[in-house]
Design an enzyme around this catalytic site. Structure first.
Site, short mmCIF file in Angstrom:
data_model
loop_
_atom_site.label_atom_id
_atom_site.label_comp_id
_atom_site.label_asym_id
_atom_site.label_seq_id
_atom_site.Cartn_x
_atom_site.Cartn_y
_atom_site.Cartn_z
CB SER A 69 -22.64 16.70 4.60
OG SER A 69 -23.15 16.46 5.90
CG ASP A 70 -17.09 18.00 8.33
OD1 ASP A 70 -16.39 17.22 7.64
OD2 ASP A 70 -16.82 18.30 9.49
#
EC number: 3.6.1.-
Length: 192
Positions: A69-70
């Site tokens: 995730s970012d």
């Protein structure tokens, strides 16, 4: 037997969020260069980094399902990175004062059988007009130097906002659980 699940992150906040799904999982640090490519939009940056983080960990654990995730703060189409220093955090908060900031939060799921899927959640944050002394008090109490946008919405940072608009309240913390649950179900994980 449940397949092995790994969160490609060492963030305590992402770990706590994924724990809400009542799945057994491990965490691993993704070794990824998080700098934007020339001309890369905030949305493209978040999506690319989520995928790169998942792939970086999947190479080390090829039998596992990996979640990457970012999150990228987007102010008028410009990515605001993690500030890293108090000076940068002060500058970011000053720029965001009285403005709407869009947070692009991407998630990627990679499986051992070649499964790969991504999702993107958009969260709009209306930052209230901030006085310089308010910024200083906030940074003294909660220097969010490793957070996109220079604040922690799950902490005192919530006092900096007038409004949040999102389809997923967990996205702003860094892991959009509605999208994660959807991707895991697509991959065959049993969730309610």
């Amino acid at each position: 037997m449940m397949p092995r699940l790994i969160l490609a992150s060492t963030s305590a906040y992402r770990r706590e969020l994924l724990g809400r799904l009542h799945l057994d999982f491990d965490t691993a640090r993704p070794e990824v260069d998080e700098h934007a490519l020339p001309g890369e939009t905030p949305q493209a940056l978040a999506t690319r980094l989520a995928g790169e983080k998942a792939r970086a960990v999947a190479v080390r654990f090829p039998e596992a399902w990996v979640i990457g995730s970012d999150q990228v703060a987007d102010l008028d189409g410009q990515a605001l990175g993690k500030p890293g220093t108090l000076e940068q955090a002060r500058a970011q908060l000053t720029r965001m004062s009285g403005r709407m900031v869009r947070f692009q939060t991407a998630v990627s799921l990679i499986g051992p059988d070649g499964f790969a899927a991504q999702a993107l959640d958009l969260t709009d944050v209306q930052v209230r007009p901030l006085q310089p002394q308010e910024i200083e008090r906030y940074l003294a109490a909660e220097p969010a130097l490793e957070c996109a946008g220079s604040f922690k919405c799950e902490g005192l940072g919530i006092t900096l906002f007038d409004a949040i608009r999102s389809n997923d309240p967990t996205a702003l913390v860094g892991l959009p659980l509605i999208a994660v649950a959807r991707l895991l179900r697509q991959a065959g994980f049993s969730l309610p």
